[in-house]
Scaffold this active site. Structure first.
Site, PDB file in Angstrom:
ATOM      1  N   ALA A  24      96.349  22.347  24.389  1.00 12.32           N
ATOM      2  CA  ALA A  24      96.746  22.105  23.001  1.00 12.32           C
ATOM      3  C   ALA A  24      95.987  20.931  22.388  1.00 12.32           C
ATOM      4  O   ALA A  24      96.383  19.771  22.533  1.00 12.32           O
ATOM      5  CB  ALA A  24      98.253  21.877  22.929  1.00 12.32           C
ATOM      6  N   THR A  32      93.908  21.673  19.074  1.00 10.54           N
ATOM      7  CA  THR A  32      93.722  21.940  17.638  1.00 10.54           C
ATOM      8  C   THR A  32      94.989  21.679  16.817  1.00 10.54           C
ATOM      9  O   THR A  32      96.097  21.947  17.267  1.00 10.54           O
ATOM     10  CB  THR A  32      93.273  23.405  17.444  1.00 10.54           C
ATOM     11  OG1 THR A  32      92.118  23.621  18.250  1.00 10.54           O
ATOM     12  CG2 THR A  32      92.960  23.728  16.009  1.00 10.54           C
ATOM     13  N   PRO A  49      96.534  21.419  12.406  1.00  9.67           N
ATOM     14  CA  PRO A  49      96.232  21.908  11.052  1.00  9.67           C
ATOM     15  C   PRO A  49      95.061  21.151  10.398  1.00  9.67           C
ATOM     16  O   PRO A  49      94.217  21.753   9.743  1.00  9.67           O
ATOM     17  CB  PRO A  49      97.543  21.677  10.293  1.00  9.67           C
ATOM     18  CG  PRO A  49      98.602  21.771  11.359  1.00  9.67           C
ATOM     19  CD  PRO A  49      97.981  21.198  12.600  1.00  9.67           C
ATOM     20  N   PHE A  56      96.984  27.262  16.422  1.00 11.90           N
ATOM     21  CA  PHE A  56      95.981  28.091  17.121  1.00 11.90           C
ATOM     22  C   PHE A  56      96.010  27.830  18.622  1.00 11.90           C
ATOM     23  O   PHE A  56      94.954  27.688  19.246  1.00 11.90           O
ATOM     24  CB  PHE A  56      94.566  27.821  16.591  1.00 11.90           C
ATOM     25  CG  PHE A  56      94.318  28.223  15.162  1.00 11.90           C
ATOM     26  CD1 PHE A  56      95.044  29.242  14.567  1.00 11.90           C
ATOM     27  CD2 PHE A  56      93.329  27.590  14.411  1.00 11.90           C
ATOM     28  CE1 PHE A  56      94.805  29.624  13.251  1.00 11.90           C
ATOM     29  CE2 PHE A  56      93.080  27.955  13.096  1.00 11.90           C
ATOM     30  CZ  PHE A  56      93.823  28.978  12.517  1.00 11.90           C
ATOM     31  N   ARG A 104      76.721  63.318  22.020  1.00 10.41           N
ATOM     32  CA  ARG A 104      76.822  63.762  20.618  1.00 10.41           C
ATOM     33  C   ARG A 104      75.490  64.362  20.147  1.00 10.41           C
ATOM     34  O   ARG A 104      74.437  63.730  20.288  1.00 10.41           O
ATOM     35  CB  ARG A 104      77.185  62.558  19.740  1.00 10.41           C
ATOM     36  CG  ARG A 104      77.093  62.771  18.261  1.00 10.41           C
ATOM     37  CD  ARG A 104      78.266  63.559  17.741  1.00 10.41           C
ATOM     38  NE  ARG A 104      78.223  63.645  16.286  1.00 10.41           N
ATOM     39  CZ  ARG A 104      78.927  64.534  15.586  1.00 10.41           C
ATOM     40  NH1 ARG A 104      79.715  65.400  16.205  1.00 10.41           N
ATOM     41  NH2 ARG A 104      78.848  64.536  14.272  1.00 10.41           N
ATOM     42  N   GLN A 129      77.911  51.621  15.309  1.00 11.80           N
ATOM     43  CA  GLN A 129      77.056  52.395  14.396  1.00 11.80           C
ATOM     44  C   GLN A 129      76.616  53.703  15.061  1.00 11.80           C
ATOM     45  O   GLN A 129      76.610  54.757  14.426  1.00 11.80           O
ATOM     46  CB  GLN A 129      75.831  51.535  14.015  1.00 11.80           C
ATOM     47  CG  GLN A 129      74.992  52.101  12.880  1.00 11.80           C
ATOM     48  CD  GLN A 129      75.716  52.088  11.543  1.00 11.80           C
ATOM     49  OE1 GLN A 129      76.742  51.431  11.378  1.00 11.80           O
ATOM     50  NE2 GLN A 129      75.207  52.837  10.587  1.00 11.80           N
ATOM     51  N   HIS A 148      78.213  55.392  17.104  1.00 16.66           N
ATOM     52  CA  HIS A 148      79.372  56.299  17.130  1.00 16.66           C
ATOM     53  C   HIS A 148      79.668  56.911  15.758  1.00 16.66           C
ATOM     54  O   HIS A 148      80.563  57.752  15.649  1.00 16.66           O
ATOM     55  CB  HIS A 148      80.633  55.559  17.617  1.00 16.66           C
ATOM     56  CG  HIS A 148      80.711  55.396  19.101  1.00 16.66           C
ATOM     57  ND1 HIS A 148      79.889  54.550  19.803  1.00 16.66           N
ATOM     58  CD2 HIS A 148      81.509  55.987  20.023  1.00 16.66           C
ATOM     59  CE1 HIS A 148      80.195  54.597  21.089  1.00 16.66           C
ATOM     60  NE2 HIS A 148      81.168  55.476  21.248  1.00 16.66           N
ATOM     61  N   GLY A 189      81.323  57.793  12.324  1.00 12.23           N
ATOM     62  CA  GLY A 189      82.731  57.697  11.884  1.00 12.23           C
ATOM     63  C   GLY A 189      83.688  57.514  13.050  1.00 12.23           C
ATOM     64  O   GLY A 189      84.710  56.813  12.930  1.00 12.23           O
ATOM     65  N   GLU A 203      86.764  27.372  21.162  1.00 15.73           N
ATOM     66  CA  GLU A 203      86.025  26.423  22.023  1.00 15.73           C
ATOM     67  C   GLU A 203      84.709  25.978  21.384  1.00 15.73           C
ATOM     68  O   GLU A 203      83.688  25.842  22.038  1.00 15.73           O
ATOM     69  CB  GLU A 203      85.800  27.016  23.422  1.00 15.73           C
ATOM     70  CG  GLU A 203      87.101  27.049  24.206  1.00 15.73           C
ATOM     71  CD  GLU A 203      86.945  27.514  25.628  1.00 15.73           C
ATOM     72  OE1 GLU A 203      86.008  27.059  26.287  1.00 15.73           O
ATOM     73  OE2 GLU A 203      87.778  28.314  26.061  1.00 15.73           O
TER      74      GLU A 203
HETATM   75  C1  LIG Z   1      91.525  33.205  19.242  1.00 14.00           C
HETATM   76  C2  LIG Z   1      91.579  31.723  19.194  1.00 14.00           C
HETATM   77  C3  LIG Z   1      92.116  31.024  20.255  1.00 14.00           C
HETATM   78  C4  LIG Z   1      92.205  29.627  20.214  1.00 14.00           C
HETATM   79  N1  LIG Z   1      92.812  28.969  21.251  1.00 14.00           N
HETATM   80  C5  LIG Z   1      92.937  27.624  21.179  1.00 14.00           C
HETATM   81  C6  LIG Z   1      93.639  26.909  22.204  1.00 14.00           C
HETATM   82  O1  LIG Z   1      94.138  27.512  23.174  1.00 14.00           O
HETATM   83  N2  LIG Z   1      93.781  25.565  22.099  1.00 14.00           N
HETATM   84  C7  LIG Z   1      93.258  24.861  21.048  1.00 14.00           C
HETATM   85  O2  LIG Z   1      93.412  23.656  21.019  1.00 14.00           O
HETATM   86  N3  LIG Z   1      92.600  25.517  20.045  1.00 14.00           N
HETATM   87  C8  LIG Z   1      92.429  26.871  20.087  1.00 14.00           C
HETATM   88  N4  LIG Z   1      91.789  27.544  19.072  1.00 14.00           N
HETATM   89  C9  LIG Z   1      91.293  26.793  17.931  1.00 14.00           C
HETATM   90  C10 LIG Z   1      89.775  26.750  17.832  1.00 14.00           C
HETATM   91  O3  LIG Z   1      89.240  25.932  18.831  1.00 14.00           O
HETATM   92  C11 LIG Z   1      89.423  26.312  16.409  1.00 14.00           C
HETATM   93  O4  LIG Z   1      89.775  27.409  15.566  1.00 14.00           O
HETATM   94  C12 LIG Z   1      87.956  25.976  16.233  1.00 14.00           C
HETATM   95  O5  LIG Z   1      87.633  24.799  16.926  1.00 14.00           O
HETATM   96  C13 LIG Z   1      87.566  25.810  14.762  1.00 14.00           C
HETATM   97  O6  LIG Z   1      88.480  25.016  14.068  1.00 14.00           O
HETATM   98  P1  LIG Z   1      89.096  25.538  12.669  1.00 14.00           P
HETATM   99  O7  LIG Z   1      89.580  26.922  12.889  1.00 14.00           O
HETATM  100  O8  LIG Z   1      90.050  24.530  12.208  1.00 14.00           O
HETATM  101  O9  LIG Z   1      87.858  25.664  11.703  1.00 14.00           O
HETATM  102  P2  LIG Z   1      87.181  24.459  10.883  1.00 14.00           P
HETATM  103  O10 LIG Z   1      86.863  23.325  11.785  1.00 14.00           O
HETATM  104  O11 LIG Z   1      87.971  24.197   9.680  1.00 14.00           O
HETATM  105  O12 LIG Z   1      85.800  25.147  10.475  1.00 14.00           O
HETATM  106  C14 LIG Z   1      85.695  26.130   9.425  1.00 14.00           C
HETATM  107  C15 LIG Z   1      84.215  26.498   9.301  1.00 14.00           C
HETATM  108  O13 LIG Z   1      83.441  25.327   8.961  1.00 14.00           O
HETATM  109  C16 LIG Z   1      82.407  25.145   9.913  1.00 14.00           C
HETATM  110  N5  LIG Z   1      82.168  23.720  10.146  1.00 14.00           N
HETATM  111  C17 LIG Z   1      83.078  22.755  10.475  1.00 14.00           C
HETATM  112  N6  LIG Z   1      82.479  21.577  10.656  1.00 14.00           N
HETATM  113  C18 LIG Z   1      81.150  21.797  10.453  1.00 14.00           C
HETATM  114  C19 LIG Z   1      79.986  20.950  10.510  1.00 14.00           C
HETATM  115  N7  LIG Z   1      80.061  19.682  10.845  1.00 14.00           N
HETATM  116  N8  LIG Z   1      78.778  21.524  10.244  1.00 14.00           N
HETATM  117  C20 LIG Z   1      78.692  22.845   9.937  1.00 14.00           C
HETATM  118  N9  LIG Z   1      79.755  23.681   9.860  1.00 14.00           N
HETATM  119  C21 LIG Z   1      80.952  23.166  10.136  1.00 14.00           C
HETATM  120  C22 LIG Z   1      82.903  25.833  11.168  1.00 14.00           C
HETATM  121  O14 LIG Z   1      81.826  26.174  12.038  1.00 14.00           O
HETATM  122  C23 LIG Z   1      83.606  27.040  10.596  1.00 14.00           C
HETATM  123  O15 LIG Z   1      82.676  28.037  10.319  1.00 14.00           O
HETATM  124  C24 LIG Z   1      91.699  28.934  19.092  1.00 14.00           C
HETATM  125  C25 LIG Z   1      91.149  29.647  18.024  1.00 14.00           C
HETATM  126  C26 LIG Z   1      91.103  31.026  18.057  1.00 14.00           C
HETATM  127  C27 LIG Z   1      90.509  31.768  16.878  1.00 14.00           C
END
Ligand SMILES: Cc1cc2nc3c(=O)[nH]c(=O)nc-3n(C[C@H](O)[C@H](O)[C@H](O)COP(=O)(O)OP(=O)(O)OC[C@H]3O[C@@H](n4cnc5c(N)ncnc54)[C@H](O)[C@@H]3O)c2cc1C
Length: 378
Positions: A125, A127, A129, A157, A267, A336, A338, A340, A363
């Site tokens: 844990a 990440t 908001p 997340f 196909r 693609q 495949h 439709g 990650e």
């Molecule tokens: C399926 C899934 C499983 C997950 N599991 C875990 C978990 O078990 N534990 C955990 O802690 N987290 C988990 N996460 C969270 C995940 O690590 C974050 O979603 C990820 O690090 C991106 O953070 P964000 O979604 O807040 O996007 P943001 O950081 O808000 O980024 C939004 C966009 O802006 C881009 N961006 C941000 N900063 C920059 C920069 N400096 N330069 C260029 N582009 C940038 C990003 O690349 C992205 O395209 C999970 C996420 C998913 C989708």
């Protein structure tokens, strides 16, 4: 490829592959109760001895030291059969590796064996908001309280939220130092003040959700390493496990290529099989070439981890970036081919199309991997 592996690892691949063939291939995951399936999978993976590869021998594992190549082999083979099985295995590794990296013997003895046996589900844990790619914006606090800490904050997340028993949680013990004031704790789900808030449904089956710490008191014995070592522990964990995300991408892409090869030979249009059109052959050739390059990068990074190479960070970021982006292209081309049929709900390529997407985000997004690589170059 075999250059990267020892004979035991080649046997492991065969063992996982035959289990996947027997138990996972051709079962499309659609049922609503992801949590139930996830629990069942962890217990099966434990029973087969696969989750034992996430811990070292002294603490219920298989080898003296956890090997990234073993984790990659297992993830690649599981992902070829089921995204959910891959996720459940991956999370046993991600949730417990901080304990392997920084835990005391007492902590390892208490938490690792049940995870290695598939009896306890693990979670990681980090990440929040307001803290995604930018972990320095973390707001969760851990304030000293007698001989322990009181945690407050929200994590979103979080894979395995609500179904895990053992969470590695990152929180600020010294907010003025931002990310450098972060510490890592092991928190059990039954701790008072630990609250599971909600599930977050995804494009592809994946147990994910929001958890909160509402004056959640943890004893000092749950601190991993020392105060202020949280960032170091998180980064060491991600450096080792990032190449396994690349391996999962290889597994999805391998399955997509197999599906495309099979379908294109079966196909027929314009009086011949799709595979007889050069346009299809070129697609298949590009898919196979990108797949092989991805596989080489993934196992090169895993080998670098297992042999303590200095350029691990760069190599694992390159592997994750390339393999996850390539897998998206390979799956798209397979769909693609495949026509439709590829977008009909329930076909393997339709499922793969949804499964592969999140790998470019979790990650560390592809953009963040590029930043890491550029930093190492400059
Ligand atoms: C399926 C899934 C499983 C997950 N599991 C875990 C978990 O078990 N534990 C955990 O802690 N987290 C988990 N996460 C969270 C995940 O690590 C974050 O979603 C990820 O690090 C991106 O953070 P964000 O979604 O807040 O996007 P943001 O950081 O808000 O980024 C939004 C966009 O802006 C881009 N961006 C941000 N900063 C920059 C920069 N400096 N330069 C260029 N582009 C940038 C990003 O690349 C992205 O395209 C999970 C996420 C998913 C989708």
């Amino acid at each position: 490829m075999d250059l990267f592996f020892d004979p035991e690892q080649l046997l492991l691949r065969g063992q996982v592959r035959s289990w996947v063939e027997k138990n996972l291939i051709s079962s499309v995951t659609r049922e609503a109760d992801i949590g139930q399936q996830a629990r069942q999978l962890v217990s099966q993976l434990g029973h087969e001895g696969f989750t034992a590869y996430v811990a070292s021998k002294r603490f219920g594992g298989v080898k003296e030291k956890v090997q990234a190549r073993d984790l990659c082999i297992i993830r690649e083979e599981l992902a070829r059969g089921s995204a959910l099985a891959d996720t459940m295995f991956a999370m046993q590794a991600l949730g417990s590796y901080p304990i392997t990296v920084a835990g005391s013997d007492k902590q390892k003895k208490r938490y690792l064996p049940p995870v290695a046996r598939g009896e306890a589900i693990a979670a990681f844990a980090l990440t929040e908001p307001q803290a995604g790619s930018d972990v320095s914006s973390m707001e969760t606090r851990a304030v000293r309280d007698g001989d322990g800490y009181r945690l407050t904050g929200i994590k979103r997340f979080i894979s395995n939220a609500g179904i895990a028993q053992t969470y590695t949680v990152f929180a600020l013990t010294d907010p003025d130092k931002r990310a450098k004031g972060m510490s890592a704790f092991v928190v059990q789900a039954d701790t008072p003040g630990f609250v599971f808030k909600e599930n977050t449904p995804l494009l592809s089956p994946h147990p994910l959700g929001v958890i909160a710490f509402e004056d959640c008191r943890v004893p000092r014995a749950q601190l991993l390493g020392k105060e202020g070592e949280g960032l170091k522990i998180a980064l060491a964990t991600l450096d080792t496990l990032r190449c396994t995300v690349a391996a999962a991408a290889v597994g999805f892409a391998q399955r997509a290529l197999e599906e495309a090869l099979q379908y294109s030979q079966k196909r027929r249009q314009f009086g011949q099989a799709l595979a007889q059109f050069q346009a299809t052959q070129f697609k298949l050739a590009d898919m196979a070439t990108e797949l092989e390059a991805s596989r080489l990068l993934a196992y090169q990074a895993a080998w670098a981890n297992d042999h303590n190479q200095k350029d691990l960070k760069q190599k694992s970021s390159m592997a994750k970036l390339f393999a996850t982006e390539a897998a998206q292209r390979i799956v798209d081309q397979a769909l693609q081919i495949h026509g439709g049929t590829g977008v009909v709900v329930g076909t393997p390529v339709e499922q793969l199309y949804r499964d592969v997407r999140a790998l470019r985000i979790y990650e560390g997004t592809s953009e963040i991997q590029r930043l890491v690589i550029a930093r190492s170059l400059l």
